[in-house]
Scaffold this motif. Structure first.
Motif, mmCIF file in Angstrom:
data_model
loop_
_atom_site.group_PDB
_atom_site.id
_atom_site.type_symbol
_atom_site.label_atom_id
_atom_site.label_comp_id
_atom_site.label_asym_id
_atom_site.label_seq_id
_atom_site.Cartn_x
_atom_site.Cartn_y
_atom_site.Cartn_z
ATOM 1 N N ALA A 263 -7.831 9.209 -8.875
ATOM 2 C CA ALA A 263 -6.833 8.162 -8.638
ATOM 3 C C ALA A 263 -7.423 6.770 -8.841
ATOM 4 N N VAL A 264 -6.586 5.875 -9.379
ATOM 5 C CA VAL A 264 -7.002 4.485 -9.571
ATOM 6 C C VAL A 264 -6.219 3.528 -8.684
ATOM 7 N N VAL A 265 -5.145 4.022 -8.068
ATOM 8 C CA VAL A 265 -4.299 3.176 -7.216
ATOM 9 C C VAL A 265 -3.918 3.953 -5.959
ATOM 10 N N LEU A 266 -3.915 3.253 -4.826
ATOM 11 C CA LEU A 266 -3.419 3.789 -3.565
ATOM 12 C C LEU A 266 -2.168 2.997 -3.197
ATOM 13 N N ILE A 267 -1.041 3.682 -3.006
ATOM 14 C CA ILE A 267 0.179 2.982 -2.619
ATOM 15 C C ILE A 267 0.627 3.420 -1.233
ATOM 16 N N ASN A 268 1.379 2.564 -0.593
ATOM 17 C CA ASN A 268 1.933 2.866 0.728
ATOM 18 C C ASN A 268 3.378 2.388 0.750
ATOM 19 N N ARG A 269 4.317 3.332 0.696
ATOM 20 C CA ARG A 269 5.741 2.981 0.703
ATOM 21 C C ARG A 269 6.289 2.811 2.113
ATOM 22 N N PHE A 270 5.495 3.184 3.115
ATOM 23 C CA PHE A 270 5.927 3.090 4.505
ATOM 24 C C PHE A 270 4.888 2.334 5.330
ATOM 25 N N PRO A 271 4.514 1.112 4.936
ATOM 26 C CA PRO A 271 3.448 0.402 5.659
ATOM 27 C C PRO A 271 3.865 0.094 7.095
ATOM 28 N N THR A 272 2.989 0.419 8.018
ATOM 29 C CA THR A 272 3.258 0.174 9.435
ATOM 30 C C THR A 272 2.651 -1.162 9.856
ATOM 31 N N PRO A 273 3.107 -1.709 10.975
ATOM 32 C CA PRO A 273 2.545 -2.985 11.451
ATOM 33 C C PRO A 273 1.059 -2.913 11.766
ATOM 34 N N GLU A 274 0.537 -1.700 11.941
ATOM 35 C CA GLU A 274 -0.869 -1.545 12.337
ATOM 36 C C GLU A 274 -1.844 -1.649 11.165
ATOM 37 N N ILE A 275 -1.368 -1.788 9.937
ATOM 38 C CA ILE A 275 -2.300 -1.922 8.806
ATOM 39 C C ILE A 275 -3.092 -3.215 8.971
ATOM 40 N N PRO A 276 -4.413 -3.132 8.996
ATOM 41 C CA PRO A 276 -5.223 -4.350 9.166
ATOM 42 C C PRO A 276 -5.139 -5.253 7.932
ATOM 43 N N PRO A 277 -5.302 -6.544 8.099
ATOM 44 C CA PRO A 277 -5.274 -7.468 6.951
ATOM 45 C C PRO A 277 -6.388 -7.135 5.959
ATOM 46 N N GLY A 278 -6.076 -7.338 4.679
ATOM 47 C CA GLY A 278 -7.098 -7.182 3.648
ATOM 48 C C GLY A 278 -7.173 -5.822 3.011
ATOM 49 N N TYR A 279 -6.462 -4.823 3.552
ATOM 50 C CA TYR A 279 -6.552 -3.474 2.987
ATOM 51 C C TYR A 279 -5.577 -3.247 1.835
ATOM 52 N N PHE A 280 -4.440 -3.927 1.862
ATOM 53 C CA PHE A 280 -3.425 -3.733 0.834
ATOM 54 C C PHE A 280 -2.887 -5.072 0.364
ATOM 55 N N GLU A 281 -2.324 -5.052 -0.846
ATOM 56 C CA GLU A 281 -1.569 -6.184 -1.371
ATOM 57 C C GLU A 281 -0.100 -5.777 -1.447
ATOM 58 N N LEU A 282 0.771 -6.776 -1.401
ATOM 59 C CA LEU A 282 2.207 -6.500 -1.495
ATOM 60 C C LEU A 282 2.570 -6.170 -2.942
#
Length: 439
Positions: A263-282
């Motif tokens: 895999a080259v990309v990790l996506i999250n279609r159900f991001p929760t409020p607990e995701i720490p800053p810096g782990y994902f981009e919108l």
């Protein structure tokens, strides 16, 4: 890793002649029972296979070679009817041409309708070898757990990240439903037995945060979306004072596992409020309908490897959208615009339809372009509205030079480009959404 289909499939090569119908039905039923389905589910899949084989036999006067392929999914059976494109009139597989009920519907088309309603997923699509597939998926029957009031979860005195067993997975699924709204909840959590089978078969991975006594305070799930994208769900944290630290530990566990994959990309279609800053981009957002309320749902992503760049195909009608999104996401792309040079088109376009009836969600995908694209899309929308579809999406694969030809027809029918998914197809995927929910 993705389980190998070669380890758990059976194949039948047969000619499209009605005298072989008993062979086909016996093959599908016995394969389904041998793989994982119960008697009731196996008979439903067999009925669908019977109707499809009968339909294919009546499409042309001459007989043709077919391949029928059954694969164990771990939580159900995937069955494909595979045939060459030149052997059959593809436009008959449009949802509105073959899966509708009116006074002009032939007995064979009624059979195709019966087939589509007998399985959990019915889809028609093509591949890179000029073969076309009718796909049937029939899942095992799993009980749906009832929604319960949230039960307080004690704070974890110590935290360790573990791979869950079946019992802990079921407890985890129950707690996700108790502590999170439907818009953030993957549907598989409603069927904990299915979640257990998906994890045990390798179709999904999971990690839980527990203390030494086994108390489950949080968890995360992830699975392949396609060969180059992994999708994660969560992290889900249940009233833990150290939510940030627990979330980071779960995400690092997930990242450590997926780093060893293709895999080259990790996506999250159900991001929760607990995701720490810096782990994902919108990545963007889609609008979803729950309990008659339209809600915006954000989609996040993370690059797992350096993006080498790619050539993609677009259309001038959405050029501003493409250039804006690629610049915002810092994705190196060379964009070529589709051009209609007046060449002769196919008379009839063909669409593939994936209908998730439980969520009233539909994904349309192009199989072949044609002169009737505006009218064909309009007919599909009208049919899907009658079928009570709440969310209608259309996916354009930017790696296929002909697919952007659909863009003007989509815009004329009320679709809007909403999301650009890196490597969502053979290249990137543009997701259009229809109607008031797309605004």
């Amino acid at each position: 890793m993705i389980p190998s289909a070669e380890d758990s499939n059976v194949v039948l090569n047969v000619t499209s002649r009605m005298k072989f119908l008993p062979v086909v039905t016996s093959f599908v039923e016995q394969a389904a029972r041998a793989i994982s389905l119960g008697k009731k589910e196996a008979l439903a899949l067999t009925l669908a296979a019977e109707e499809i084989f009968t339909y294919l036999c009546h499409l042309t006067a001459s007989s043709h070679n077919l391949k029928i392929w059954c694969m164990d999914m771990g939580y159900g059976v995937r069955t494909k009817f595979i045939f060459a494109a030149a052997d059959f009139p593809l436009q008959v597989f449009n949802l509105t041409a073959s899966i509708s009920i009116d006074e002009d519907t032939s007995p064979e088309e009624m059979g195709l309708l019966i087939a589509s309603r007998s399985v959990d997923r019915f889809e028609f699509f093509g591949d890179d070898t000029n073969s076309f597939h009718l796909l049937l998926i029939k899942e095992k029957s799993y009980p749906e757990i009832p929604l319960k009031a949230a039960v307080p979860v004690p704070a974890l005195a110590q935290c360790e990240i573990v791979q869950p067993d079946a019992d802990n997975l079921k407890v985890f699924a129950d707690r996700v439903l108790q502590h999170y709204p439907e818009i953030l909840t993957p549907r598989v959590c409603r069927y904990p037995g299915k979640l257990v089978d998906m994890v045990s078969s390798g179709n999904m991975q999971a990690a839980l945060a527990t203390d030494p006594s086994g108390t489950i305070g949080a968890g995360i799930l992830w699975a392949f979306y396609n060969s180059r994208i992994i999708e994660c769900f969560g992290p889900f944290v249940f009233n833990q004072p150290a939510a940030a630290a627990i979330s980071e530990a779960l995400l690092e566990t997930c990242l450590g596992n997926v780093a060893r994959t293709s895999a080259v990309v990790l996506i999250n279609r159900f991001p929760t409020p607990e995701i720490p800053p810096g782990y994902f981009e919108l990545l963007g957002s889609l609008n979803v309908q729950t309990s008659s309320v339209v809600t915006e749902r954000y989609v996040c992503f993370r690059q797992l490897k350096e993006d080498p760049g790619a050539l993609i195909w677009g259309h001038t009608d959405i050029e501003d959208f493409l250039r804006r999104e690629y610049e915002r996401l810092s994705l190196p792309r060379k964009i070529r615009m589709f051009q209609d040079a007046g060449e002769t088109q196919n008379t009839a376009s063909v669409l593939s339809t994936v209908f998730d009836r439980a969520r009233r969600r539909v994904n349309l995908r192009p199989v072949r372009s044609g002169a009737d694209m505006v009218q064909n899309i309009k007919r599909h929308i009208q049919f899907l509205q009658k079928e009570s579809a709440a969310e209608i999406f259309f996916e354009i694969d930017t790696g296929r030079s002909w697919q952007p030809a659909f863009v003007p027809a989509l815009l004329q029918n009320g679709f809007k480009p909403k999301l650009l998914v890196p490597y969502g197809g053979s290249a990137d995927m543009i997701i259009f959404q229809w109607g008031p929910a797309s605004s």
